[in-house]
Scaffold this active site. Structure first.
Site, PDB file in Angstrom:
ATOM      1  N   MET A 122      29.355  15.666 -37.147  1.00 48.58           N
ATOM      2  CA  MET A 122      29.081  14.377 -37.735  1.00 48.58           C
ATOM      3  C   MET A 122      27.582  14.259 -38.007  1.00 48.58           C
ATOM      4  O   MET A 122      26.801  14.063 -37.086  1.00 48.58           O
ATOM      5  CB  MET A 122      29.548  13.284 -36.781  1.00 48.58           C
ATOM      6  CG  MET A 122      28.935  11.933 -37.089  1.00 48.58           C
ATOM      7  SD  MET A 122      29.353  10.657 -35.922  1.00 48.58           S
ATOM      8  CE  MET A 122      28.160  10.953 -34.649  1.00 48.58           C
ATOM      9  N   PRO A 123      27.168  14.385 -39.238  1.00 51.77           N
ATOM     10  CA  PRO A 123      25.750  14.220 -39.561  1.00 51.77           C
ATOM     11  C   PRO A 123      25.313  12.766 -39.406  1.00 51.77           C
ATOM     12  O   PRO A 123      26.067  11.840 -39.699  1.00 51.77           O
ATOM     13  CB  PRO A 123      25.655  14.639 -41.026  1.00 51.77           C
ATOM     14  CG  PRO A 123      26.893  15.403 -41.310  1.00 51.77           C
ATOM     15  CD  PRO A 123      27.929  14.874 -40.390  1.00 51.77           C
TER      16      PRO A 123
END
Length: 66
Positions: free
Chosen positions: A1-2
């Site tokens: 998850m950036p």
């Protein structure tokens, strides 16, 4: 998850500009790193100019008109 955090001074950044930043950064993460846009989080922090410094000066003082 950036998680991408963008910090800008609080000098009239419009809702439309913020929307474009969020879309553009998300598209870049998808293109370059093949990240899922549904899990890519973008946060924009607007920092008061009195809390921002450049070249050892407060941003608000450095760019104040004489």
């Amino acid at each position: 998850m950036p998680y991408i955090n963008i910090k800008v001074t609080d000098e009239n950044v419009t809702r439309d500009q913020k929307k474009k930043l969020i879309e553009g950064v998300t598209d870049l993460m998808v293109e370059v790193l093949q990240k899922n846009p549904a899990t890519t989080h973008v946060v924009i922090d607007e920092v008061p100019v009195d809390n921002w410094g450049v070249n050892s000066k407060m941003y608000s003082e450095k760019f104040k008109k004489s």
